[in-house]
Design a protein around this motif. Structure first.
Motif, short mmCIF file in Angstrom:
data_model
loop_
_atom_site.label_atom_id
_atom_site.label_comp_id
_atom_site.label_asym_id
_atom_site.label_seq_id
_atom_site.Cartn_x
_atom_site.Cartn_y
_atom_site.Cartn_z
N ASP A 109 0.80 -1.23 0.00
CA ASP A 109 0.00 0.00 0.00
C ASP A 109 0.82 1.27 0.00
OD1 ASP A 109 -2.40 -1.50 0.15
OD2 ASP A 109 -2.15 -1.70 2.33
N LYS A 152 -1.97 3.87 -0.95
CA LYS A 152 -3.21 3.40 -1.54
C LYS A 152 -4.08 2.73 -0.48
CE LYS A 152 -0.89 2.54 -5.97
NZ LYS A 152 -0.56 1.55 -7.01
N ARG A 154 -8.58 1.73 0.51
CA ARG A 154 -9.95 1.59 0.01
C ARG A 154 -10.95 2.03 1.07
NH1 ARG A 154 -11.09 -1.64 -4.46
NH2 ARG A 154 -9.23 -2.49 -5.50
N HIS A 157 -15.49 -0.50 -1.36
CA HIS A 157 -14.92 -1.05 -2.59
C HIS A 157 -14.32 0.03 -3.48
CE1 HIS A 157 -16.56 -4.98 -1.64
NE2 HIS A 157 -17.75 -4.43 -1.45
N CYS A 158 -14.14 1.22 -2.94
CA CYS A 158 -13.64 2.34 -3.74
C CYS A 158 -12.14 2.52 -3.52
CB CYS A 158 -14.39 3.62 -3.36
SG CYS A 158 -13.86 5.07 -4.28
N PRO A 159 -11.30 2.30 -4.55
CA PRO A 159 -9.85 2.50 -4.39
C PRO A 159 -9.50 3.98 -4.41
CG PRO A 159 -10.35 1.88 -6.65
CD PRO A 159 -11.66 1.81 -5.90
N PHE A 215 -9.50 9.55 -6.67
CA PHE A 215 -10.63 8.66 -6.43
C PHE A 215 -11.43 8.52 -7.73
CE2 PHE A 215 -11.73 12.97 -5.26
CZ PHE A 215 -12.93 13.20 -5.89
N PHE A 270 -7.87 2.93 -11.19
CA PHE A 270 -6.80 2.99 -10.20
C PHE A 270 -5.52 3.48 -10.84
CE2 PHE A 270 -5.71 2.18 -5.99
CZ PHE A 270 -4.39 1.76 -5.94
#
Length: 273
Positions: A109, A152, A154, A157-159, A215, A270
């Protein structure tokens, strides 16, 4: 640092046989500007600033694919007034930077990037109150130390991607008229002097930093952020600074560079950087 930066494009050209990530972003911003230049006035001028920024990052094959290049073009225009609102000032700056960052992967990450940067700047400050010396030219080049952190995460479910970058000028050169020297004397009469000077932390303690958040919105990636640009100099007994604080917003696009083929867009949900 100079050799590494100037040879960066050639190094990359020797490593384009495989796929390479490319990220581009375009941002527009607005915020506050603080302009001060004792060549024109002993007062600070404050007001509104507009800024454009275009960035391009790509991975290379250097050091087993752990080095990326970054090219950033910025243009900012400011309209400011003195504290008594009796005079106006206009300022504009063009900035181009080219950096090579070594990427250290802390975990899946978090990445830390650091490396040298070439920093080129040119612009002007124009004061409507002055009749003798109404404008001051700005021109300076420096080699910077650049560092970046990319994280990075989340939300459900949103990266999302948070990025922080800071650039510190280490050594450079800058143009400045001498104290009391007019541009007419300098360019028309040829009465030059020490007008190109070396700069470092002692006479140009400057930095740029930016914090952004990426985003996804539908099939696009939106980038928002805060930019702080602090440029200040003390040259030839003249003091000057340009402080900028901008809110930035724009979009990000990611690609694969495929050898022998046209560029193909990868998923924009992403940012690979």
């Amino acid at each position: 640092m100079a050799i590494l930066l100037l040879c960066g494009s050639r190094i990359f050209a020797q490593n384009v046989n495989g796929d390479k990530y490319v990220m581009r972003s375009t941002l527009l911003g607005t915020g506050l500007s603080n302009v001060f230049d004792t060549y024109l006035s002993p007062l600070e001028y404050k007001g509104l600033e507009l800024r454009f920024m275009h960035e391009r990052m790509r991975m290379t094959g250097v050091m087993n694919g752990k080095v990326s290049t970054q090219s950033v073009v910025q243009l900012n225009l400011a309209y400011t007034k003195n504290v008594s609102k009796t005079a106006k000032s206009y300022a504009g700056m063009f900035n181009w930077t080219y950096a090579m960052h070594y990427q250290y992967k802390v975990n899946n990450d978090l990445k830390l990037l650091f490396g040298p940067m070439l920093d080129v700047n040119a612009g002007f400050v124009y004061n409507t109150r002055n009749s003798n010396n109404p404008a001051q030219a700005k021109a300076y080049v420096s080699f910077d130390a650049s560092a970046m952190a990319i994280y990075k995460f989340r939300i459900k479910h949103c990266p999302m991607t948070v990025r922080y970058q800071i650039n510190l000028p280490v050594l450079g050169i800058a143009f400045s008229p001498e104290y009391g020297q007019s541009y007419y004397e300098l360019f028309s009469l040829g009465h030059g002097g020490r007008n190109v000077l070396f700069t470092s932390f002692h006479n140009a303690p400057s930095f740029r930093q930016i914090l952004t958040l990426d985003f996804p919105v539908g099939k696009s990636v939106i980038r928002t952020g805060y930019l702080c640009d602090i440029q200040q100099f003390k040259l030839n007994n003249l003091k000057s600074h340009m402080y900028s604080h901008n809110f930035m917003i724009g979009f990000v696009r990611s690609f694969y560079m495929i050898s022998g083929k046209s560029r193909n867009r990868v998923s924009e949900s992403f940012n690979p950087f």
